[in-house]
Design a protein around this motif. Structure first.
Motif, PDB file in Angstrom:
ATOM      1  N   ARG A   1       0.848  -1.201   0.000  1.00  0.00           N
ATOM      2  CA  ARG A   1       0.000   0.000   0.000  1.00  0.00           C
ATOM      3  C   ARG A   1       0.885   1.253   0.000  1.00  0.00           C
ATOM      4  N   GLY A   2       1.915   1.256   0.809  1.00  0.00           N
ATOM      5  CA  GLY A   2       2.834   2.388   0.841  1.00  0.00           C
ATOM      6  C   GLY A   2       3.501   2.618  -0.508  1.00  0.00           C
ATOM      7  N   GLN A   3       3.913   1.546  -1.154  1.00  0.00           N
ATOM      8  CA  GLN A   3       4.541   1.673  -2.476  1.00  0.00           C
ATOM      9  C   GLN A   3       3.575   2.284  -3.485  1.00  0.00           C
ATOM     10  N   LEU A   4       2.338   1.812  -3.467  1.00  0.00           N
ATOM     11  CA  LEU A   4       1.333   2.320  -4.396  1.00  0.00           C
ATOM     12  C   LEU A   4       1.004   3.790  -4.110  1.00  0.00           C
ATOM     13  N   LEU A   5       0.846   4.122  -2.836  1.00  0.00           N
ATOM     14  CA  LEU A   5       0.527   5.506  -2.471  1.00  0.00           C
ATOM     15  C   LEU A   5       1.672   6.445  -2.832  1.00  0.00           C
ATOM     16  N   ARG A   6       2.875   5.988  -2.592  1.00  0.00           N
ATOM     17  CA  ARG A   6       4.034   6.808  -2.953  1.00  0.00           C
ATOM     18  C   ARG A   6       4.070   7.044  -4.461  1.00  0.00           C
ATOM     19  N   ALA A   7       3.783   6.007  -5.223  1.00  0.00           N
ATOM     20  CA  ALA A   7       3.763   6.137  -6.676  1.00  0.00           C
ATOM     21  C   ALA A   7       2.683   7.116  -7.141  1.00  0.00           C
ATOM     22  N   ARG A   8       1.619   7.241  -6.377  1.00  0.00           N
ATOM     23  CA  ARG A   8       0.541   8.187  -6.694  1.00  0.00           C
ATOM     24  C   ARG A   8       0.859   9.590  -6.199  1.00  0.00           C
ATOM     25  N   GLY A   9       1.984   9.748  -5.488  1.00  0.00           N
ATOM     26  CA  GLY A   9       2.364  11.061  -4.986  1.00  0.00           C
ATOM     27  C   GLY A   9       1.698  11.421  -3.680  1.00  0.00           C
ATOM     28  N   ARG A  10       1.112  10.469  -3.016  1.00  0.00           N
ATOM     29  CA  ARG A  10       0.409  10.695  -1.746  1.00  0.00           C
ATOM     30  C   ARG A  10       1.363  10.328  -0.596  1.00  0.00           C
ATOM     31  N   MET A  11       2.298  11.219  -0.361  1.00  0.00           N
ATOM     32  CA  MET A  11       3.408  10.916   0.547  1.00  0.00           C
ATOM     33  C   MET A  11       2.987  10.746   2.005  1.00  0.00           C
ATOM     34  N   ASP A  12       2.063  11.555   2.492  1.00  0.00           N
ATOM     35  CA  ASP A  12       1.619  11.402   3.883  1.00  0.00           C
ATOM     36  C   ASP A  12       0.950  10.047   4.087  1.00  0.00           C
ATOM     37  N   ALA A  13       0.090   9.679   3.150  1.00  0.00           N
ATOM     38  CA  ALA A  13      -0.589   8.388   3.245  1.00  0.00           C
ATOM     39  C   ALA A  13       0.408   7.241   3.096  1.00  0.00           C
ATOM     40  N   ALA A  14       1.406   7.413   2.237  1.00  0.00           N
ATOM     41  CA  ALA A  14       2.437   6.382   2.074  1.00  0.00           C
ATOM     42  C   ALA A  14       3.199   6.198   3.378  1.00  0.00           C
ATOM     43  N   ALA A  15       3.568   7.318   4.018  1.00  0.00           N
ATOM     44  CA  ALA A  15       4.290   7.225   5.296  1.00  0.00           C
ATOM     45  C   ALA A  15       3.440   6.495   6.334  1.00  0.00           C
ATOM     46  N   ALA A  16       2.149   6.789   6.365  1.00  0.00           N
ATOM     47  CA  ALA A  16       1.255   6.107   7.313  1.00  0.00           C
ATOM     48  C   ALA A  16       1.210   4.603   7.020  1.00  0.00           C
ATOM     49  N   ALA A  17       1.202   4.237   5.751  1.00  0.00           N
ATOM     50  CA  ALA A  17       1.189   2.819   5.391  1.00  0.00           C
ATOM     51  C   ALA A  17       2.493   2.144   5.804  1.00  0.00           C
ATOM     52  N   TYR A  18       3.613   2.817   5.603  1.00  0.00           N
ATOM     53  CA  TYR A  18       4.890   2.243   6.021  1.00  0.00           C
ATOM     54  C   TYR A  18       4.958   2.103   7.545  1.00  0.00           C
ATOM     55  N   ARG A  19       4.382   3.052   8.247  1.00  0.00           N
ATOM     56  CA  ARG A  19       4.342   2.936   9.716  1.00  0.00           C
ATOM     57  C   ARG A  19       3.445   1.774  10.149  1.00  0.00           C
ATOM     58  N   ALA A  20       2.361   1.564   9.417  1.00  0.00           N
ATOM     59  CA  ALA A  20       1.498   0.409   9.693  1.00  0.00           C
ATOM     60  C   ALA A  20       2.259  -0.894   9.436  1.00  0.00           C
ATOM     61  N   ALA A  21       3.088  -0.898   8.409  1.00  0.00           N
ATOM     62  CA  ALA A  21       3.910  -2.081   8.132  1.00  0.00           C
ATOM     63  C   ALA A  21       4.845  -2.340   9.311  1.00  0.00           C
ATOM     64  N   LEU A  22       5.438  -1.275   9.847  1.00  0.00           N
ATOM     65  CA  LEU A  22       6.334  -1.430  11.000  1.00  0.00           C
ATOM     66  C   LEU A  22       5.579  -1.849  12.255  1.00  0.00           C
ATOM     67  N   ALA A  23       4.325  -1.452  12.370  1.00  0.00           N
ATOM     68  CA  ALA A  23       3.517  -1.904  13.510  1.00  0.00           C
ATOM     69  C   ALA A  23       3.264  -3.409  13.405  1.00  0.00           C
ATOM     70  N   ALA A  24       3.098  -3.899  12.168  1.00  0.00           N
ATOM     71  CA  ALA A  24       2.880  -5.332  11.965  1.00  0.00           C
ATOM     72  C   ALA A  24       4.169  -6.126  12.166  1.00  0.00           C
ATOM     73  N   TRP A  25       5.286  -5.536  11.724  1.00  0.00           N
ATOM     74  CA  TRP A  25       6.573  -6.230  11.843  1.00  0.00           C
ATOM     75  C   TRP A  25       7.636  -5.217  12.282  1.00  0.00           C
ATOM     76  N   PRO A  26       7.734  -4.969  13.572  1.00  0.00           N
ATOM     77  CA  PRO A  26       8.679  -3.958  14.078  1.00  0.00           C
ATOM     78  C   PRO A  26      10.119  -4.247  13.645  1.00  0.00           C
ATOM     79  N   GLY A  27      10.792  -3.186  13.242  1.00  0.00           N
ATOM     80  CA  GLY A  27      12.196  -3.298  12.875  1.00  0.00           C
ATOM     81  C   GLY A  27      12.451  -3.740  11.447  1.00  0.00           C
ATOM     82  N   ALA A  28      11.402  -3.982  10.669  1.00  0.00           N
ATOM     83  CA  ALA A  28      11.599  -4.456   9.290  1.00  0.00           C
ATOM     84  C   ALA A  28      12.347  -3.407   8.471  1.00  0.00           C
ATOM     85  N   GLN A  29      13.413  -3.840   7.858  1.00  0.00           N
ATOM     86  CA  GLN A  29      14.303  -2.929   7.134  1.00  0.00           C
ATOM     87  C   GLN A  29      13.625  -2.248   5.949  1.00  0.00           C
TER      88      GLN A  29
END
Length: 172
Positions: free
Chosen positions: A92-120
């Motif tokens: 989701r973060g990759q897709l949002l970033r590609a659409r230029g929706r940077m705030d939403a992309a950052a939120a998606a990446y943070r959600a990814a880290l909530a699911a798997w803390p520390g993921a590179q």
């Protein structure tokens, strides 16, 4: 063809087809067929969420970002499988970033880290977003965190292209 009602085999067929596409062994005319194979795997409740995530990532590769986001929006509830939840948020973060929706992309990446803390992968994605926004402090902090990770820190994204690698113990 021999096991049309086996969910994991339908998903594996779609993934193998996509891997052939990645390696340049298919034509553009075969791309709808690959997506159709993911859609077949979506018909089974046990593989629907993963098939949606993988189809969304395939659509990302095709440059069909809005369609990929719509595919992810079809996931009815966050997957119980934390690796799959991580994949869904990262894609989701990759897709949002590609659409230029940077705030939403950052939120998606943070959600990814909530699911798997520390993921590179999610941390690097956040770091590059911060750099792009001129937020050197945040980017630097993330870079330090990434570099200081334990040697055994695991990121599920590293095995994404191995398909049902996560299910090997259960399959065996």
């Amino acid at each position: 063809q021999r096991c049309p009602s086996t969910a994991r085999l339908n998903l594996a067929y779609a993934l193998i087809s996509e891997q052939q596409w990645i390696q340049g062994r298919t034509t553009a005319a075969q791309e709808p067929e690959i997506l159709n194979r993911y859609e077949q795997a979506m018909k089974f409740p046990e593989t629907e969420p993963e098939a949606r995530v993988r189809a969304a990532r395939f659509l990302y590769g095709l440059g069909q970002f809005d369609r990929g986001l719509a595919m992810l929006d079809g996931i009815k509830a966050p997957p119980a499988d934390l690796e799959l939840r991580y994949f869904a948020s990262l894609v989701r973060g990759q897709l949002l970033r590609a659409r230029g929706r940077m705030d939403a992309a950052a939120a998606a990446y943070r959600a990814a880290l909530a699911a798997w803390p520390g993921a590179q992968s999610a941390q690097v994605a956040l770091m590059t977003l911060a750099v792009g926004r001129g937020n050197r402090e945040e980017a630097g902090a993330l870079a330090e965190t990434i570099q200081m990770a334990a040697i055994d820190q695991y990121d599920p994204w590293w095995t994404y292209w191995l398909g049902d690698y996560r299910a090997y113990p259960a399959v065996l």
